[in-house]
Design a protein around this motif. Structure first.
Motif, PDB file in Angstrom:
ATOM      1  N   ASP A 272      42.112  52.079  35.294  1.00  0.00           N
ATOM      2  CA  ASP A 272      41.563  50.927  34.574  1.00  0.00           C
ATOM      3  C   ASP A 272      41.810  49.678  35.406  1.00  0.00           C
ATOM      4  O   ASP A 272      42.946  49.227  35.556  1.00  0.00           O
ATOM      5  N   LEU A 273      40.741  49.137  35.966  1.00  0.00           N
ATOM      6  CA  LEU A 273      40.853  47.978  36.860  1.00  0.00           C
ATOM      7  C   LEU A 273      40.282  46.712  36.238  1.00  0.00           C
ATOM      8  O   LEU A 273      40.241  45.665  36.881  1.00  0.00           O
ATOM      9  N   HIS A 274      39.828  46.798  35.004  1.00  0.00           N
ATOM     10  CA  HIS A 274      39.261  45.610  34.345  1.00  0.00           C
ATOM     11  C   HIS A 274      40.088  45.292  33.097  1.00  0.00           C
ATOM     12  O   HIS A 274      39.825  45.789  32.006  1.00  0.00           O
ATOM     13  N   ILE A 275      41.105  44.472  33.311  1.00  0.00           N
ATOM     14  CA  ILE A 275      42.030  44.104  32.236  1.00  0.00           C
ATOM     15  C   ILE A 275      42.336  42.612  32.337  1.00  0.00           C
ATOM     16  O   ILE A 275      42.662  42.115  33.421  1.00  0.00           O
ATOM     17  N   HIS A 276      42.223  41.924  31.219  1.00  0.00           N
ATOM     18  CA  HIS A 276      42.586  40.509  31.156  1.00  0.00           C
ATOM     19  C   HIS A 276      43.968  40.352  30.542  1.00  0.00           C
ATOM     20  O   HIS A 276      44.416  41.194  29.765  1.00  0.00           O
TER      21      HIS A 276
ATOM     22  N   VAL B  28      46.270  51.153  37.542  1.00  0.00           N
ATOM     23  CA  VAL B  28      46.049  49.990  36.670  1.00  0.00           C
ATOM     24  C   VAL B  28      45.931  48.733  37.528  1.00  0.00           C
ATOM     25  O   VAL B  28      46.748  48.502  38.423  1.00  0.00           O
ATOM     26  N   GLY B  29      44.898  47.944  37.258  1.00  0.00           N
ATOM     27  CA  GLY B  29      44.729  46.659  37.927  1.00  0.00           C
ATOM     28  C   GLY B  29      44.453  45.582  36.898  1.00  0.00           C
ATOM     29  O   GLY B  29      43.809  45.825  35.882  1.00  0.00           O
ATOM     30  N   ILE B  30      44.941  44.371  37.188  1.00  0.00           N
ATOM     31  CA  ILE B  30      44.688  43.206  36.331  1.00  0.00           C
ATOM     32  C   ILE B  30      43.571  42.383  36.988  1.00  0.00           C
ATOM     33  O   ILE B  30      43.578  42.176  38.203  1.00  0.00           O
ATOM     34  N   SER B  31      42.622  41.928  36.173  1.00  0.00           N
ATOM     35  CA  SER B  31      41.452  41.220  36.731  1.00  0.00           C
ATOM     36  C   SER B  31      41.114  40.011  35.868  1.00  0.00           C
ATOM     37  O   SER B  31      40.108  39.986  35.189  1.00  0.00           O
ATOM     38  N   ASP B  32      41.986  39.005  35.930  1.00  0.00           N
ATOM     39  CA  ASP B  32      41.716  37.809  35.130  1.00  0.00           C
ATOM     40  C   ASP B  32      40.607  36.963  35.756  1.00  0.00           C
ATOM     41  O   ASP B  32      40.269  37.129  36.929  1.00  0.00           O
TER      42      ASP B  32
END
Ligand code: ZN
Ligand code: ZN
Length: 188
Positions: free
Chosen positions: A5-9, A37-41
């Motif tokens: 999951d690479l699209h997380i705010h 896991v990636g964070i993509s704010d």
């Protein structure tokens, strides 16, 4: 556990009122709902000096650092930051399609965000891009008609686009991918 999951705010997306105060980097890391896991704010929330703290906090908990870039006006600046990948809002306009090349020249993965929600014309998108099947938006369109013609043309990634802890899920996106015969591409 999910694969990726690479699209997380998180709370770093200060301009996005769907994000709740509990959606912190440390909570996402603790939940660890996916192997990758990636964070993509939102990138525009990070350019006012908060990127350094953002990157540090994410790297400390061992997650990938991404940003969600809102179209061509932000591309030049985005390439100056030490991210692992880009999530890109590509609206149906020439300037957005053209600016994808600048992101690709960094050699970093470029994920086209929820294209069905932005009416992105996938015929205009370079085949090196990864196309997102987004759990928040996939069901709001005729996704069979939209994605169907392109299933052999691109690699696809599945993203939650979570803004709240209980959105850390990809159930409907995985259903759509299976219906389309799409196998998820693992980026890292
Ligand atoms: Zn988005
Ligand atoms: Zn997003």
């Amino acid at each position: 556990m999910l694969q990726q999951d690479l699209h997380i705010h998180t709370t770093f997306s200060t301009s996005d009122n769907s994000v709740v105060p509990e959606q912190t980097v440390s909570l996402v890391a603790a939940v660890r709902h996916a192997i990758i896991v990636g964070i993509s704010d939102h990138f525009e929330c990070l350019v006012n000096g908060s990127f350094e703290g953002y990157e540090k906090e994410i790297r400390q908990v061992g997650l990938k650092v991404g940003v969600e870039v809102d179209g061509h006006p932000w591309v030049d600046e985005a390439t100056n930051y030490n991210v692992d990948y880009y999530i890109f809002h590509c609206r149906d306009q020439n300037a957005d399609y053209r600016s994808i090349d600048k992101l690709l020249t960094t050699g970093k993965p470029v994920i086209i965000a929820h294209p069905n929600a932005l009416h992105t014309n996938l015929n205009q998108v370079p085949s090196e891009c990864l196309i997102e099947i987004n759990n928040r938006y996939i069901w709001r369109s005729d996704w069979k008609q939209y994605y169907g013609p392109f299933t052999n043309q691109f690699k696809f990634v599945i993203g939650s686009d979570a803004h709240q802890p209980n959105w850390l899920s990809q159930t409907i996106a995985h259903y759509a991918a299976a219906q389309l015969g799409i196998e998820e591409h693992l980026v890292f």
